[in-house]
Design a protein around this motif. Structure first.
Motif, short mmCIF file in Angstrom:
data_model
loop_
_atom_site.label_atom_id
_atom_site.label_comp_id
_atom_site.label_asym_id
_atom_site.label_seq_id
_atom_site.Cartn_x
_atom_site.Cartn_y
_atom_site.Cartn_z
N ARG A 575 0.86 -1.19 0.00
CA ARG A 575 0.00 0.00 0.00
C ARG A 575 0.89 1.23 0.00
NH1 ARG A 575 0.04 2.17 5.09
NH2 ARG A 575 0.71 0.78 6.77
N MET A 576 0.30 2.38 -0.29
CA MET A 576 1.09 3.60 -0.38
C MET A 576 0.78 4.53 0.78
SD MET A 576 1.53 6.28 -3.56
CE MET A 576 2.32 5.06 -4.59
N SER A 577 1.82 5.09 1.38
CA SER A 577 1.65 6.05 2.46
C SER A 577 1.45 7.45 1.87
CB SER A 577 2.89 6.05 3.36
OG SER A 577 3.97 6.74 2.73
N PRO A 578 1.02 8.40 2.70
CA PRO A 578 0.87 9.78 2.20
C PRO A 578 2.17 10.37 1.66
CG PRO A 578 -0.29 9.52 4.28
CD PRO A 578 0.51 8.27 4.07
N GLN A 580 4.13 8.87 -0.27
CA GLN A 580 4.38 8.14 -1.52
C GLN A 580 5.45 7.07 -1.35
OE1 GLN A 580 2.94 11.56 -4.71
NE2 GLN A 580 5.08 11.00 -4.68
N ARG A 581 5.46 6.45 -0.18
CA ARG A 581 6.34 5.32 0.09
C ARG A 581 5.49 4.05 0.11
NH1 ARG A 581 11.16 7.39 3.05
NH2 ARG A 581 11.40 5.41 4.13
N ILE A 582 5.92 3.04 -0.62
CA ILE A 582 5.22 1.77 -0.60
C ILE A 582 5.55 1.04 0.70
CG2 ILE A 582 4.90 -0.45 -1.74
CD1 ILE A 582 3.83 1.91 -3.34
N VAL A 583 4.53 0.70 1.46
CA VAL A 583 4.70 0.01 2.74
C VAL A 583 4.32 -1.45 2.53
CG1 VAL A 583 3.98 -0.08 5.14
CG2 VAL A 583 4.17 2.13 3.98
N ARG A 584 5.16 -2.35 3.04
CA ARG A 584 4.93 -3.79 2.89
C ARG A 584 4.45 -4.40 4.20
NH1 ARG A 584 9.34 -6.90 2.31
NH2 ARG A 584 10.53 -5.40 3.54
N GLU A 585 3.54 -5.36 4.11
CA GLU A 585 3.14 -6.18 5.25
C GLU A 585 3.37 -7.63 4.88
OE1 GLU A 585 1.76 -5.75 8.35
OE2 GLU A 585 1.97 -3.56 8.31
N LEU A 586 4.18 -8.32 5.67
CA LEU A 586 4.49 -9.73 5.41
C LEU A 586 3.71 -10.64 6.35
CD1 LEU A 586 8.37 -9.47 5.04
CD2 LEU A 586 6.68 -9.64 3.23
N GLY A 587 3.69 -11.92 6.01
CA GLY A 587 3.07 -12.90 6.89
C GLY A 587 4.00 -13.24 8.05
N TRP A 588 3.43 -13.94 9.06
CA TRP A 588 4.21 -14.31 10.24
C TRP A 588 4.38 -15.82 10.32
CZ3 TRP A 588 7.18 -11.76 13.51
CH2 TRP A 588 7.09 -10.37 13.51
N TYR A 589 5.58 -16.21 10.74
CA TYR A 589 5.95 -17.63 10.85
C TYR A 589 6.70 -17.84 12.16
CZ TYR A 589 4.72 -17.61 5.93
OH TYR A 589 4.03 -17.46 4.75
N GLN A 590 6.79 -19.12 12.55
CA GLN A 590 7.55 -19.47 13.76
C GLN A 590 8.29 -20.78 13.51
OE1 GLN A 590 5.22 -20.17 17.34
NE2 GLN A 590 6.90 -19.47 18.65
N PHE A 591 9.53 -20.82 13.94
CA PHE A 591 10.30 -22.06 13.80
C PHE A 591 9.81 -23.09 14.82
CE2 PHE A 591 13.49 -19.20 11.83
CZ PHE A 591 13.76 -19.94 10.69
N LYS A 592 9.45 -24.27 14.31
CA LYS A 592 9.07 -25.40 15.13
C LYS A 592 9.82 -26.62 14.61
CE LYS A 592 5.75 -23.63 17.79
NZ LYS A 592 5.81 -23.63 19.28
#
Length: 645
Positions: A575-578, A580-592
Motif C-alpha cells: 500500500r502507499m503512504s501519504p 508516496q512510500r510503498i509500505v509492505r506487510e508480510l506474513g508471520w511464521y515461527q520455527f518449530k
C-alpha cells in the motif's frame, strides 16, 4: 453572557486554535470529513444560550466535530463538562455514542462497552442508530473483524436517510478497499446480496493485478452490469483517474540498476525478476513499453536522468543505492516520474514525482513491534548488529513499540566477532547478577551457592540477525537463562531454504517472511525459482522486488490518488503512504522443530498513542461539569454498573 460561563469557553477555544501537536493520531479506518473550526465555535456559542438539554446536545455535537479534527483532548474536556445522569434518554444515548467514539483507538474494549450501553441499544432515533452502526463498523474493522463491519454497515444502510447515505456508502467503500481479496470473496459468498456484490466487484477491479486497459474494460463491464447502482457516482472519479493514468502511461521506461561493482549480483537479480514479470505480461498480450537498462554505478544520478531524457525515457525505475535515492528525494520536483528501489533516509520526504519502494528491514522491525504488542507483550529488549543498518532497524522498532504504548527496557548491538555471549549476558542482566554474587562473597568472606538469574523486568526480545547469527544468538539466550523469553525477528533470520537440522537452533523465534518461500502461492515466483537457482535463497527477495516493481510502476499514480488500495505482491501486501512510500506487510511464521510454521494474522492495532498508558481509561470516570444541572452519579460505560435514573 456571564463571565463565569464565558471563561471556560474562551479557554477551550484558545486551546482549539493552538494546533496541539501532542494529540494522538485518530484511527484511519475510514477517514472522517474535515470540519471548519468556526462550526465548532458556533455550536459552543449556541450552547451557552440554550436550555440544558439542547445545550448538552450542542456540546456533544461540537465534541464529535473536534474528534473529526483529531482534537481528542479538547473533545474529552468538553465531554467531561456534561452531567449525563441528568440528561433525557435520547441524550444519554448520544452521550454513550460520544464516549464510544472517544474510546475508539485508545481502549477498544471500552468503546465496544459504550456501544452496547442499554440507552444506546434502546434508542429509537434513526440518526443515533445509524451513527452507532457506523461507529461499531469502524471499531470492528479496526480490531480486524472486517466481515462483521460490513454487516453493521449493511444494517446502517437499511436505516439511513437520504442525506446520510453517501457517508455510509463511502465508509463501506473504504472498508472494502482495505480488505484483501480473500476477505472480499468471503463477504460476497456470505451475504450473496447484489448491492454488496457490486461494490465488491468494483473494489476488485482496483485491487487485482491487471493492466490499465484491462481495468478500463472491466469498469465498462461493471457500469453495464449495474446501471442503477449508487457506485456509479464513484465510478466516474475512478474511471477518470484510471483513464488519466492510462493516457500518461510511459511508453519508454528505464531501469537504473547496478550492473557492475559490489552490488552487481543484487542488480542482476532485480533485473531478472522485473524481466520475468515483463515477459509474463507479454504472454497475455499486454501492451508493453520499450525498456532500457542503465548501469547506476557508472554515472551520477543527474547524469543518468539527463541521459534518460535524451533517450526519450518517460519513467525511471531505480536506483537501488540509498545515497542515490537521497539525492532524488532532496529535489522538490523530479523531471521524470521515478519508482526508486530503496527508501530515502528521511521517511517524511515526499518529493513530487518520486515513489519509493524497497525491502526496508525497518518496515519489518515496525511490523515486529506491532506483532509484539498485538500478542500482549509490554516490555522489550532489542538486539541488532553494530552497523548503520542495525541502528536504523533498532530505531524503527523502538519508535513503533513506544508509539503503541510499549516500554523499551534496554538495547544492545553486537559485532559478530565472538561477542555474542558477552553482549547477550549484558542485555539480560547476567553480568549484574554475577556482580551481586561477588559483592556478597566479599561481604561474608566465602563463596555462597549461586546460580545467575536473568533480569525479570522484560517479557520479549526483538533481534535483527541473519540465519547464521540467529543460530548462535538463540542458544546463547538459552545459555543465559532466557530460553523461555519470546523472541521476534525479521525475514533475514530465514535463509529461504528449509534446513531443519541447522534451524532447530532457531526454534520458537517468530519472524516475518514471504509466503512463496514456503508454499507455491505466487505463480510468477514459482517460475522464477524454477529458472534461477539463486532465487531459492536470500536472493529470492531481490527477484521478488523486481517482479513487484513491474506490478507497481503503472499503478503508483493511481495508488497515490485512491486511498486504501492494497496489492498482493511477491514482497508482501503493498500500500502507499501519504509520503508516496510503498509500505509492505508480510506474513508471520515461527520455527518449530527447525521448520517454519505459518501463524494466524492478529487484529490490527489502533493508531499509535502519544499519551501515557496510565491515561487509557479516563473516559470511565467523567468528572462533574457545568452543564445540565447539579453534580450526581455518572453514566456508567458498563450496563448494570450504577444505574442511570
Amino acid at each position: 453572557m456571564s463571565p463565569s460561563v464565558r471563561l471556560p469557553i474562551l479557554l477551550l477555544l484558545s486551546a482549539l486554535l493552538a494546533a496541539c501537536a501532542s494529540s494522538p493520531d485518530y484511527p484511519k479506518v475510514p477517514p472522517l470529513p474535515g470540519q471548519d473550526l468556526n462550526q465548532i465555535q458556533a455550536l459552543l456559542n449556541r450552547a451557552e444560550e440554550a436550555a440544558p438539554e439542547e445545550s448538552a446536545r450542542l456540546r456533544m455535537d461540537a465534541a464529535r466535530l473536534m474528534i473529526a479534527e483529531q482534537r481528542l483532548d479538547e473533545a474529552r474536556t468538553l465531554a467531561a463538562s456534561l452531567f449525563p445522569h441528568q440528561l433525557n434518554n435520547e441524550n444519554k444515548a448520544r452521550y454513550a455514542l460520544l464516549q464510544a467514539e472517544l474510546s475508539l483507538g485508545r481502549n477498544n474494549v471500552l468503546a465496544f462497552t459504550w456501544l452496547d450501553h442499554p440507552y444506546l441499544l434502546a434508542a429509537e432515533e434513526s440518526d443515533i442508530r445509524v451513527s452507532a452502526s457506523a461507529l461499531r463498523a469502524r471499531a470492528l474493522h479496526l480490531t480486524g473483524n472486517s466481515a462483521a463491519a460490513i454487516d453493521e454497515l449493511m444494517l446502517a444502510l437499511e436505516l439511513v436517510s437520504a442525506d446520510q447515505r453517501a457517508a455510509i456508502e463511502q465508509q463501506l467503500w473504504s472498508t472494502l478497499l482495505e480488505m484483501d481479496l480473500a476477505e472480499l470473496q468471503q463477504s460476497r459468498d456470505y451475504h450473496n446480496q447484489p448491492y454488496l456484490t457490486a461494490w465488491i466487484e468494483l473494489a476488485e477491479i482496483l485491487k487485482k493485478p491487471a493492466s490499465l486497459a484491462s481495468q478500463l474494460e472491466r469498469i465498462n463491464q461493471w457500469a453495464s452490469s449495474w446501471p442503477t447502482h449508487s457506485g456509479q457516482e464513484m465510478l466516474v472519479e475512478i474511471e477518470q483517474i484510471i483513464r488519466e493514468s492510462a493516457a500518461n502511461q510511459p511508453k519508454h521506461i528505464a531501469l537504473l540498476l547496478p550492473q557492475s561493482g559490489n552490488l552487481q549480483a543484487a542488480g542482476d537479480a532485480i533485473r531478472d525478476g522485473f524481466m520475468a514479470a515483463y515477459y509474463s505480461a507479454a504472454e497475455t498480450g499486454a501492451e508493453l513499453p520499450t525498456l532500457s537498462i542503465y548501469d547506476s554505478e557508472q554515472s551520477t544520478v543527474t547524469q543518468l536522468i539527463n541521459q534518460a531524457i535524451n533517450d526519450g525515457v518517460e519513467m525511471l525505475i531505480g536506483p537501488l543505492r540509498k545515497g542515490q535515492v537521497d539525492e532524488l528525494a532532496a529535489q522538490p520536483l523530479l523531471p521524470l516520474p521515478t519508482l526508486s528501489l530503496n527508501y530515502s533516509s528521511d521517511p517524511q520526504v515526499a518529493s513530487e514525482g518520486l515513489f519509493q519502494f524497497g525491502l526496508a528491514a525497518e518496515d519489518e522491525a515496525r511490523q515486529a513491534a506491532r506483532r509484539g504488542r498485538q500478542e500482549g507483550f509490554d516490555r522489550a529488549l532489542v538486539l541488532t548488529p553494530k552497523t548503520p543498518r542495525g541502528t536504523r532497524i533498532a530505531d524503527a522498532f523502538a519508535q513503533e513499540w513506544v508509539s503503541h504504548g510499549g516500554a523499551l527496557v534496554d538495547q544492545r548491538q553486537f559485532t559478530g566477532e565472538n561477542d555474542y555471549r558477552q553482549v547477550v549476558g549484558s542485555l539480560l542482566g547476567i553480568d549484574q547478577s554475577r556482580g551481586r554474587a561477588r559483592r556478597l562473597a566479599n561481604l561474608i568472606g566465602e563463596s555462597p551457592v549461586f546460580e545467575p538469574r536473568r533480569r525479570q523486568d522484560v517479557d520479549m526480545a526483538f533481534i535483527a540477525a541473519s540465519a547464521e547469527q540467529g543460530r548462535i544468538l538463540k542458544p546463547t539466550f538459552a545459555f543465559q537463562y532466557a530460553s523461555q523469553l519470546p523472541v521476534f525477528s525479521t525475514s533475514s533470520i530465514y535463509t529461504g531454504q528449509t534446513d531443519a537440522a541447522r534451524d532447530k537452533d532457531l526454534d520458537e523465534i517468530k519472524f516475518t517472511s514471504y509466503s512463496w518461500l514456503l508454499a507455491d502461492s505466487h505463480p510468477l515466483m514459482k517460475r522464477i525459482r524454477a529458472q534461477w537457482a539463486q532465487a531459492n535463497g536470500n536472493y529470492g527477495r531481490l527477484y521478488a522486488l523486481g517482479a513487484d516493481a513491474f506490478l507497481l510502476y503503472p499503478r503508483v499514480r493511481q495508488m497515490s490518488r485512491i486511498e486504501g488500495i492494497e496489492l498482493d505482491g511477491a514482497t508482501g501486501t503493498l500500500r502507499m503512504s501519504p509520503q508516496q512510500r510503498i509500505v509492505r506487510e508480510l506474513g508471520w511464521y515461527q520455527f518449530k522443530n527447525g521448520r517454519p510454521v505459518h501463524l494466524e494474522e492478529l487484529p490490527p492495532l489502533a493508531a499509535p498513542v502519544t499519551e501515557s498508558m496510565d491515561a487509557m481509561d479516563t473516559e470511565t470516570e467523567v468528572q462533574p461539569g457545568t452543564v445540565g444541572g447539579e453534580p450526581g452519579s455518572e453514566l456508567s460505560p458498563a450496563p448494570g454498573f450504577a444505574p442511570v435514573n
